[in-house]
Design a protein around this motif. Sequence first.
Motif: not given
Length: 490
Positions: A322-337
Amino acid sequence: MSTQVLRKDDHEAGSTASSAVDSTAGGIAGELARFALELKLEAVPLAVRERAKHLLLDAIGLAYAAHATDFARVALDGLSVLGKGDATVIGHGRVLTARDAMVMNGVLAHGLDFDDTHSRGVIHATASLLPCVFGVSDGRPLDGAQMLAAYIAGMEAATRVGSVAKSGFHQVGFHPTGVVGIFGCALAAARLLGLSQQQARMAQGIALSMASGSLEFLQDGAWTKRMHPGWAAQSAYTAAALASRGYVGASAPYEGRFGLFSSYLGEQRGNADLSLATAALGDKWEIDEVAIKPVPACHFTHAFADAGAALHHEWQRRGYPLTELIGRIARIRVKVPEGVVKVVCEPVANKRRPANAYDAQFSVPYVTASALVKGRFTLDELEPAALRDDSVLALAAKVEYEIDPASTFPRHYTGEVGLELASGETLWHREAVNRGSADRPLSNDEIVGKYRANARRALSDARVEKIRETVLALDTLPPGTLHRVLGEAV
């Protein structure tokens, strides 16, 4: 009954829409009064009756889960200043006056924001109707079947009235659970108090001047939303009591020139569809459309909690820490109504770093990030230590929202989460139908499981089961039984 969509020019011209629904039955208020007072419990399909009892059980479990919270303790202390009484507060005994007990029971049922939601009406109707029906019947010779019938009648009315606005109340800063809940409660109280149809009409007209509930709490995590359902219940009780003695209320509380929708929806009033207030009344049961929350947060965030958890488990399946995921995420996109943005996405800075648990429950960035890190979103994720989790806050800071053109909101509270990794890879998960909604419902057995998990936070297993058996047998109970069982102190 002929109805039409409210238009701006109707409002300004003195409500042409009013004449479209005016009839010898007394317009919308008259039609709702007739339905609420004439409804026979045996005419309600057995599956609807069973679902109604499970909705009540869910709310009662939440009342016990909230028992030891700071907001519940402070609310009870504050209401006690107004005077002692002999009305039942769930888990506390007979400690408050009747109307104050309704406020308190509403705080308990709604305070954790884990209670049911009618998706189209965007209203937590049970959280107001439970305190109202429970309170009005307290000390009166009203049996469980009468309580259940009043609850169902109020639910069918409140959810329809909420649906008229097409989620417009949120857009102009009103909380429909408080603003609309009072009308369903007024009808439930009118039925239990034995009012005539004309008096039940007047109760709704009186309620128009009491309808309230501001969304300003979204700015700073204030506790005010928690009192909206109980305030609706006690105000409705007041309105029904006044009407029972001949007090005169507005005759067109819904379709009038300064009625509910014209006055409260502002620029959104042109979208209101008055026909939804009475559509298929008695034929189609809106209780079947009530969604049970599987996640303890604003319903608008649920799809993001589940999408975040799905991506967490996908990452684990790939065998990466999991620590690798956190470090590798550059951006989180969420699509909302589009209709939920003001509630769960803005102001962005507040949502990315919630100040308290209530802030967190209305934050797509926090809920998404927490589910990504932990693979779940439960009441534990609202504890103070969880709110300070550096890994969660680091990911929340990377969440950016965009409008989802494919959303089916408000039928479904959709959500999509995309992870853009530093490597250029992207991972996406979409929840097109939110878990717990009418099109993806929790079973009655699952509701019982949720009830048990919540009630056990305050009660022994033996008491949890005694309450479950009592509530699910509501339509067979003699007067006072439910109050005795729920009134026992924790």
